[in-house]
Write an enzyme that holds these catalytic residues in place. Structure first.
Site, PDB file in Angstrom:
ATOM      1  CB  CYS A 172      -0.901  -0.024   1.234  1.00 65.52           C
ATOM      2  SG  CYS A 172      -2.026   1.399   1.311  1.00 65.52           S
ATOM      3  CG  HIS A 203      -2.043  -1.750  -9.679  1.00 72.37           C
ATOM      4  ND1 HIS A 203      -2.853  -0.879  -8.987  1.00 72.37           N
ATOM      5  CD2 HIS A 203      -1.110  -2.187  -8.796  1.00 72.37           C
ATOM      6  CE1 HIS A 203      -2.415  -0.779  -7.746  1.00 72.37           C
ATOM      7  NE2 HIS A 203      -1.369  -1.565  -7.595  1.00 72.37           N
ATOM      8  CD  GLU A 225      -7.047   1.598  -3.113  1.00 67.67           C
ATOM      9  OE1 GLU A 225      -6.816   0.631  -2.370  1.00 67.67           O
ATOM     10  OE2 GLU A 225      -6.658   2.749  -2.881  1.00 67.67           O
ATOM     11  CB  CYS A 277      -4.550   3.998  -5.510  1.00 68.27           C
ATOM     12  SG  CYS A 277      -3.914   2.315  -5.501  1.00 68.27           S
ATOM     13  N   GLY A 303      -1.238   2.277  -7.290  1.00 69.29           N
ATOM     14  CA  GLY A 303      -1.954   2.516  -8.544  1.00 69.29           C
ATOM     15  C   GLY A 303      -1.352   3.655  -9.343  1.00 69.29           C
TER      16      GLY A 303
HETATM   17  N1  LIG Z   1      -6.490  -2.110  -2.461  1.00 72.84           N
HETATM   18  C1  LIG Z   1      -5.069  -2.467  -2.664  1.00 72.84           C
HETATM   19  C2  LIG Z   1      -4.252  -2.168  -1.394  1.00 72.84           C
HETATM   20  C3  LIG Z   1      -4.152  -0.663  -1.088  1.00 72.84           C
HETATM   21  C4  LIG Z   1      -3.384   0.078  -2.138  1.00 72.84           C
HETATM   22  C5  LIG Z   1      -3.522   1.596  -2.149  1.00 72.84           C
HETATM   23  N2  LIG Z   1      -4.361   2.198  -1.158  1.00 72.84           N
HETATM   24  C6  LIG Z   1      -2.160   2.269  -2.214  1.00 72.84           C
HETATM   25  O1  LIG Z   1      -2.006   3.388  -1.710  1.00 72.84           O
HETATM   26  O2  LIG Z   1      -1.243   1.649  -2.839  1.00 72.84           O
HETATM   27  C7  LIG Z   1      -4.972  -3.963  -3.016  1.00 72.84           C
HETATM   28  O3  LIG Z   1      -5.845  -4.760  -2.602  1.00 72.84           O
HETATM   29  O4  LIG Z   1      -3.991  -4.298  -3.696  1.00 72.84           O
END
Ligand SMILES: N[C@H](CCC[C@H](N)C(=O)O)C(=O)O
Length: 278
Positions: free
Chosen positions: A71, A162, A211, A220, A223
Site C-alpha cells: 500500500c 493493477h 481499488e 492509490c 496505482g
Molecule cells: N487495495 C489495494 C491495497 C491498497 C493500495 C492503495 N491504497 C495504495 O495506496 O497503494 C490492493 O488490494 O492491492
C-alpha cells in the site's frame, strides 16, 4: 484498543501499533472499523508490527478484510506513525511488506514527518506474475470484452495487481459500474485494482481508481506507480510524472538505469482514539 486515523491524499486508514496492542482477528477488525456510521470509517486497517528483516513491518487490510501485498499511501503513513510516535529517530527507514522490504526517506518539519519518498521496487510486467490469465507474456494495450463493450488494458504488478486503462476524458468513466467488473474479472485469480488514466502532458496524468477490496478511493500509491509504468509502456509519458488524483498529486519516477520506481507524497495524522468494538 488505541488507534490513529491517518491518510495519504485522502486514502485513509486506521493504524494500530500491533507491537504493543494485541490484534486477534485483523480481517474482521478491518471490516468493522472501516464501516462508515457503524465503525470509524476508512479505506482499511494497517497494523505496524516488528520485523526481523527491517525496521518495522506493515500489515495491510482492505475495507473488505482482504490482506494486500503493498500500500503506497499507507506505507508513507507508517513512516510518519513510527517517527512522530518516537518509535524511531531514523529519517531513512526499511519497512517490510508482503511484497518485500521497501526503503523510505522521511522529510521532517518541526519534528513531524510531512512528506515521504518511497522506493517502491521494480514493477512486474509478466502476466503470470500479475497474476493474470492470458496468452500474452505481457498485457499491454490488450483488448477485453465486458458486457459487449471492448476495453484496452495494460497490467502491472507493484507487488499488488493493477489493470490500467487509458481514456480521452476521465469525467466520462462510470467507475462504480466498470470498476468492480474489472476488479473481479475471471482473468485475475487474485482480482485487480483498476486505474483509469487521462494523459494530460508527457509529465502529467490524471488518474481515478477503483481499488481491489475497497472500491473508489481518493488516491492509490501503488496505482499511481502502475499508471506511470503503463503510460511509459504505451509511450504516452516521460519517466517522471505527476499523477493528479482526486485527493491530490503524487510524483512518480521510474528510473531507467535501475528499474526502480520512486513515489513522493504527503502524509497526515487526523486523530487518535480508542476502539470499543461493536
Ligand atoms: N487495495 C489495494 C491495497 C491498497 C493500495 C492503495 N491504497 C495504495 O495506496 O497503494 C490492493 O488490494 O492491492
Amino acid at each position: 484498543m488505541k488507534f490513529t486515523k491517518m491518510h495519504g491524499l485522502g486514502n485513509d486508514y486506521i493504524y494500530i501499533n500491533a507491537i504493543t496492542e494485541t490484534v486477534d482477528n485483523p480481517e474482521q477488525l478491518a471490516v468493522q472499523m472501516s464501516r462508515q456510521h457503524y465503525g470509524i470509517g476508512a479505506d482499511g486497517l494497517i497494523l505496524i508490527r516488528q520485523s526481523d528483516v527491517a525496521d518495522f513491518m506493515m500489515d495491510m487490510y482492505n475495507a473488505d478484510g482482504s490482506r494486500a501485498e503493498m500500500c503506497g499511501n499507507g506505507i508513507r503513513c507508517v513512516a510518519k506513525f513510527v517517527y512522530d510516535n518516537k518509535l524511531t529517530e531514523k529519517t531513512e527507514l526499511l519497512i517490510e511488506t508482503l511484497s518485500g522490504v521497501k526503503r523510505l526517506f522521511l522529510e521532517v518539519e518541526d519534528k513531524i514527518v510531512k512528506m515521504v519518498t518511497v522506493d517502491m521496487g521494480k514493477p512486474e510486467l509478466l502476466s503470470t506474475k500479475i497474476p493474470a490469465i492470458s496468452d500474452k507474456e505481457i498485457i499491454k494495450n490488450e483488448k477485453i470484452e465486458i458486457d459487449g463493450e471492448i476495453y484496452h488494458i495494460t497490467c502491472v504488478s507493484m507487488g499488488n495487481p493493477h489493470t490500467v486503462l487509458f481514456v480521452e476524458d476521465i469525467r466520462e468513466v462510470k467507475l462504480e459500474d466498470i470498476g468492480p467488473k474489472i476488479e473481479k474479472h475471471p482473468m485475475f485469480p487474485k482480482k485487480s485494482n483498476v486505474e483509469f488514466v487521462e494523459v494530460i502532458t508527457n509529465n502529467i496524468i490524471r488518474m481515478r481508481v477503483w481499488e481491489r477490496g475497497t472500491g473508489i478511493t481518493l488516491a492509490c500509491g501503488t496505482g499511481a506507480c502502475a499508471s506511470v509504468v503503463a503510460s511509459i509502456m504505451n509511450d504516452y509519458t516521460d519517466r517522471r510524472v505527476d499523477v493528479v488524483l482526486d485527493g491530490g498529486i503524487l510524483t512518480v519516477d521510474w528510473n531507467e538505469s535501475n528499474d526502480i520506481i520512486s513515489m513522493r507524497g504527503p502524509t497526515e495524522t487526523v486523530f487518535e482514539g480508542s476502539w470499543g468494538g461493536l
